[in-house]
Enzyme design. Structure first.
Site, mmCIF file in Angstrom:
data_model
loop_
_atom_site.group_PDB
_atom_site.id
_atom_site.type_symbol
_atom_site.label_atom_id
_atom_site.label_comp_id
_atom_site.label_asym_id
_atom_site.label_seq_id
_atom_site.Cartn_x
_atom_site.Cartn_y
_atom_site.Cartn_z
ATOM 1 N N ASP A 234 0.843 -1.196 0.000
ATOM 2 C CA ASP A 234 0.000 0.000 0.000
ATOM 3 C C ASP A 234 0.873 1.238 0.000
ATOM 4 O O ASP A 234 1.866 1.301 0.736
ATOM 5 C CB ASP A 234 -0.846 0.037 1.286
ATOM 6 C CG ASP A 234 -2.299 -0.306 1.034
ATOM 7 O OD1 ASP A 234 -2.805 0.015 -0.060
ATOM 8 O OD2 ASP A 234 -2.928 -0.892 1.941
ATOM 9 N N LYS B 38 -0.383 -0.349 -4.261
ATOM 10 C CA LYS B 38 -1.843 -0.149 -4.266
ATOM 11 C C LYS B 38 -2.142 1.272 -3.829
ATOM 12 O O LYS B 38 -1.526 1.762 -2.882
ATOM 13 C CB LYS B 38 -2.519 -1.148 -3.321
ATOM 14 C CG LYS B 38 -4.038 -0.922 -3.190
ATOM 15 C CD LYS B 38 -4.742 -2.120 -2.610
ATOM 16 C CE LYS B 38 -4.747 -2.202 -1.119
ATOM 17 N NZ LYS B 38 -5.347 -1.051 -0.423
ATOM 18 N N GLU C 147 -5.461 4.157 -3.136
ATOM 19 C CA GLU C 147 -6.904 4.320 -2.943
ATOM 20 C C GLU C 147 -7.418 5.478 -3.793
ATOM 21 O O GLU C 147 -6.765 6.526 -3.864
ATOM 22 C CB GLU C 147 -7.209 4.599 -1.466
ATOM 23 C CG GLU C 147 -6.898 3.443 -0.541
ATOM 24 C CD GLU C 147 -7.335 3.702 0.906
ATOM 25 O OE1 GLU C 147 -7.992 4.726 1.171
ATOM 26 O OE2 GLU C 147 -7.006 2.861 1.761
ATOM 27 N N GLU D 159 -13.976 -2.504 -1.925
ATOM 28 C CA GLU D 159 -14.203 -2.677 -0.483
ATOM 29 C C GLU D 159 -15.586 -2.173 -0.068
ATOM 30 O O GLU D 159 -15.963 -1.023 -0.357
ATOM 31 C CB GLU D 159 -13.113 -1.945 0.327
ATOM 32 C CG GLU D 159 -13.340 -2.088 1.832
ATOM 33 C CD GLU D 159 -12.138 -1.787 2.696
ATOM 34 O OE1 GLU D 159 -11.047 -1.488 2.172
ATOM 35 O OE2 GLU D 159 -12.295 -1.873 3.939
HETATM 36 O O1 KIV Z 1 -4.721 -2.056 4.247
HETATM 37 C C1 KIV Z 1 -5.312 -3.107 3.967
HETATM 38 O O2 KIV Z 1 -5.203 -4.118 4.667
HETATM 39 C C2 KIV Z 1 -6.178 -3.107 2.794
HETATM 40 C C3 KIV Z 1 -7.079 -4.282 2.608
HETATM 41 C C4 KIV Z 1 -8.235 -4.133 3.515
HETATM 42 C C5 KIV Z 1 -7.497 -4.427 1.210
HETATM 43 O O3 KIV Z 1 -6.152 -2.198 2.037
#
Ligand code: KIV
Length: 309
Positions: free
Chosen positions: A106, A136, A138, A205
């Protein structure tokens, strides 16, 4: 071949050499093939070497170093507190344990909002220092330019739409998204725009099942990974601690507990403390002995108060 790739492929060979089934490296092409063949993709979060190792050993396809790290490991009250350095530190540990699954990290809050150049600089650190293979981020249409820029320089991007934990303050909490037809259409539009910008997969989500399955059908190549988006997405993801029942906080509707680690931890720690108190731990078999003649000599030396050999 780059050094890191070499190390990874050596690790894969070691795993095969240890007598386990051959674990082939999961690539983006492989994931797209799974979508085409409708083989469900299993993604799971990991935060350190042991959890990364477990993802590797038990058939997870994508290991995600999620920014949920902030709450479940570091004790922050929101994901927005996590720094890039903290994420890199944990990502590196997961990378040491998880070689076969695709490793996604992330991008923490604030590391991709100040412009595409900034996002590239920070994503490069996650890849180079953290060992991530993809990042990843958002957001919907508003992050499309950043997704395009990252994929153009060769960093694969996973999108994330629906409930966005990094925006929980502005959303007034962790709420289901896309319940009205208009909001649902907005999510479809975001998903199509992210795919068009090059996202190889998109996390959905906390959205209604019907919206999750519609988006899954509409995307030609990008795989959808659901968390609270119904069973018809291309894959599923859960947070390690939710799945394992590591702690007993709020349980969202979409969480299923597949383990009871909290119960095991409670049993183990209580039994240990009790065994220390009643001196049943350590037992003789858990202690070291001296050879008999050395023990006798030691006794004599200490009896006469002379500890010189
Ligand atoms: O940070 C995380 O664990 C996530 C998942 C919930 C997809 O983004």
């Amino acid at each position: 071949m780059f050094a890191r790739q070499q190390i990874r492929s050596m690790r894969l060979q070691q795993i095969a050499g240890n007598g386990r089934r051959w674990m082939s490296k999961i690539t983006i092409q492989h994931l797209h093939g799974m979508k085409r063949k409708r083989t469900p993709i299993a993604m799971l979060t990991a935060y350190d070497f042991p959890t990364g190792r477990a993802c590797e050993a038990h058939g997870v396809d994508i290991t995600l170093v999620g920014d949920s790290l902030a709450q479940v490991c570091l004790g922050y009250d929101a994901t927005t507190r996590l720094t890039l350095d903290e994420m890199i530190h944990h990502c590196r540990a997961v990378a040491r344990g998880s070689a076969a699954p695709l490793l996604v990290a992330d991008m923490p809050f604030g590391t991709y909002h100040a412009g595409a150049d900034d996002a590239v600089r920070n994503a490069v650190r996650l890849v180079r220092e953290g060992g991530a293979e993809a990042v990843k981020i958002e957001g919907g249409r508003e992050v499309v330019d950043t997704v395009r820029r990252l994929t153009t320089v060769g960093i694969p991007v996973m999108g994330h739409i629906g409930l966005l934990p990094q925006r929980q303050a502005i959303l007034s909490g962790y709420r289901v998204q896309g319940r009205s037809a208009g909001d649902a259409l907005g999510l479809v539009d975001s998903a199509l725009a992210l795919e068009d910008a090059g996202a190889f997969a998109i996390v959905l989500e906390a959205i209604p099942h019907a919206v999750g399955s519609h988006i899954t059908r509409r995307l030609r190549q990008a795989a959808t990974i659901g968390i609270g988006a119904g069973w018809e997405t291309d894959g599923q993801v859960l947070v390690w601690d939710d799945l394992m029942g590591t702690w007993g906080g709020h349980k969202a509707k979409f969480v299923r507990r597949f383990g009871d680690v909290r119960g095991e931890v409670e049993r183990g720690v209580k039994a240990y403390v009790q065994a220390v108190r009643d001196r049943s731990f350590p037992s003789d078999s858990e202690s070291y002995e001296m050879p008999a003649e050395e023990a006798e000599r030691f006794c004599k030396l200490t009896e006469i108060g002379n500890d010189q050999p």
